[in-house]
Design a protein around this motif. Sequence first.
Motif, mmCIF file in Angstrom:
data_model
loop_
_atom_site.group_PDB
_atom_site.id
_atom_site.type_symbol
_atom_site.label_atom_id
_atom_site.label_comp_id
_atom_site.label_asym_id
_atom_site.label_seq_id
_atom_site.Cartn_x
_atom_site.Cartn_y
_atom_site.Cartn_z
ATOM 1 N N GLY A 186 0.758 -1.159 -0.193
ATOM 2 C CA GLY A 186 -0.026 0.207 -0.274
ATOM 3 C C GLY A 186 0.862 1.384 -0.454
ATOM 4 N N ARG A 187 2.154 1.128 -0.009
ATOM 5 C CA ARG A 187 3.275 1.690 0.239
ATOM 6 C C ARG A 187 3.059 2.735 -1.516
ATOM 7 N N VAL A 188 3.314 1.888 -1.975
ATOM 8 C CA VAL A 188 3.372 2.116 -3.673
ATOM 9 C C VAL A 188 2.606 3.831 -4.219
ATOM 10 N N GLU A 189 2.817 4.461 -4.435
ATOM 11 C CA GLU A 189 2.223 5.465 -4.808
ATOM 12 C C GLU A 189 1.707 5.984 -5.895
ATOM 13 N N SER A 194 4.343 0.233 -8.831
ATOM 14 C CA SER A 194 3.873 -0.797 -8.737
ATOM 15 C C SER A 194 4.286 -1.763 -10.099
ATOM 16 N N LEU A 195 4.491 -0.775 -11.607
ATOM 17 C CA LEU A 195 5.360 -1.934 -12.577
ATOM 18 C C LEU A 195 6.532 -2.424 -11.872
ATOM 19 N N ALA A 196 7.512 -0.871 -11.616
ATOM 20 C CA ALA A 196 8.453 -1.167 -11.291
ATOM 21 C C ALA A 196 8.805 -2.059 -10.419
ATOM 22 N N LEU A 197 8.210 -2.081 -9.007
ATOM 23 C CA LEU A 197 8.400 -3.380 -8.247
ATOM 24 C C LEU A 197 7.939 -4.341 -9.028
ATOM 25 N N LEU A 198 6.886 -4.598 -9.739
ATOM 26 C CA LEU A 198 6.852 -6.180 -10.819
ATOM 27 C C LEU A 198 8.635 -6.538 -10.984
ATOM 28 N N VAL A 199 8.919 -5.939 -11.722
ATOM 29 C CA VAL A 199 10.370 -5.995 -12.341
ATOM 30 C C VAL A 199 10.884 -6.151 -11.693
ATOM 31 N N MET A 200 11.111 -5.674 -11.106
ATOM 32 C CA MET A 200 12.633 -5.885 -9.142
ATOM 33 C C MET A 200 12.161 -6.871 -9.202
ATOM 34 N N PRO A 208 13.221 -4.333 -1.885
ATOM 35 C CA PRO A 208 13.793 -2.831 -1.574
ATOM 36 C C PRO A 208 13.110 -1.923 -0.152
ATOM 37 N N GLU A 209 12.884 -1.383 0.533
ATOM 38 C CA GLU A 209 12.381 -0.801 0.930
ATOM 39 C C GLU A 209 11.799 0.665 0.619
ATOM 40 N N LEU A 210 10.811 0.927 0.453
ATOM 41 C CA LEU A 210 9.773 1.673 -0.327
ATOM 42 C C LEU A 210 9.533 3.245 0.572
ATOM 43 N N GLN A 211 9.476 4.526 -0.333
ATOM 44 C CA GLN A 211 9.290 5.400 0.071
ATOM 45 C C GLN A 211 10.370 6.096 1.543
ATOM 46 N N PHE A 228 17.747 0.051 -1.987
ATOM 47 C CA PHE A 228 18.303 -1.365 -1.313
ATOM 48 C C PHE A 228 19.452 -1.127 -0.920
ATOM 49 N N PRO A 229 19.201 -1.295 1.210
ATOM 50 C CA PRO A 229 20.292 -0.794 1.948
ATOM 51 C C PRO A 229 21.498 -2.238 1.263
ATOM 52 N N GLU A 230 21.462 -2.958 1.521
ATOM 53 C CA GLU A 230 22.846 -3.406 1.682
ATOM 54 C C GLU A 230 23.079 -3.648 0.075
ATOM 55 N N GLN A 231 22.265 -3.443 -0.949
ATOM 56 C CA GLN A 231 23.834 -2.574 -2.359
ATOM 57 C C GLN A 231 24.042 -0.669 -2.005
#
Length: 312
Positions: A186-189, A194-200, A208-211, A228-231
């Motif tokens: 629900g944090r996707v704005e 949304s599509l970028a999250l699906l691609v990743m 990833p952490e959102l927002q 992406f905190p680790e990278q």
Amino acid sequence: MERLTLMTTPVDSATARSMRRRTERGEFLRIGHGVSTPAQAFRDASEAARHRARIDAVLAASRPGLIVSHVSAVVMHGLPWFGPLPDRVALTDPTRDRAQRLRFSDKVPARGRDVATVLIDGVETTDLVTTAIDVALRSDRGHALVVLDEVLRRGVDRHDLLAGLESRPTRRGAQRARALLELADGRVESVGESLALLVMHDLGLPRPELQHEFSVDGRCIARVDFWFPEQGVVVEFDGLVKYRAGEVRGARTAEEVVIAEKFREDAVRAVPGVRGLARLIWREVLPGGDAPSTLRRSGLPVPLASRTTPTW
């Protein structure tokens, strides 16, 4: 939502013949049995307004008891969608046990199943949970995730969505829908996020952490779409709307927006721990796009075998 003018076929034969001739000349467009609308106004209207007109036209010539559902319910609820909407209206029919495809509508059977509904502008429509599950089961994963993200953003509980999925008698598509429910956030704005999250996700990247907010000396300098905190990599979806749409830019010119974005990006890159930043645009997150290369260049562990954005 803008509403188009609808006209039913006149009773008297002379007026009916005149309407038929004007329809043949392209002045009117028939969008339901005995229901037309001015063709130019229809062409000028938004996708959502055109589909809403189709809904009204179909219901005007239908028996009571039908429920607006699936993508048509997406329109009624004002949920986000991208690309063209279907020409036919989706209806759930509690009296049917088999699907029916008609000229202006598709009827989905629901005999023996309780269908949760709400009234929107007097139209019986599947509620948000039912609508989201219908779309998750029947639409492609890209459109489904866009709807699920927004429904969660509006406050629907994920457990209610899972319960709605489990209550369905069919298992077809259930596993895919369950995986989308786990991914949805629900944090996707925006649709693009949304599509970028699906691609990743499809590229096998860590979640990833959102927002995420970056702060310096206790002051927030930027909130980014994905972190992406680790990278040490920031990923932003850049829909380009902020450069073009006046209502988004406000009083600023497109040039001023570009300069502000450059300063913001420089500030993010200067944050300790940030080692890379990627900007994704629409054509990259759509199937066949260049998202894998863009993400790989930023320092994310995208498999070398992934050359283009996976299909949904």
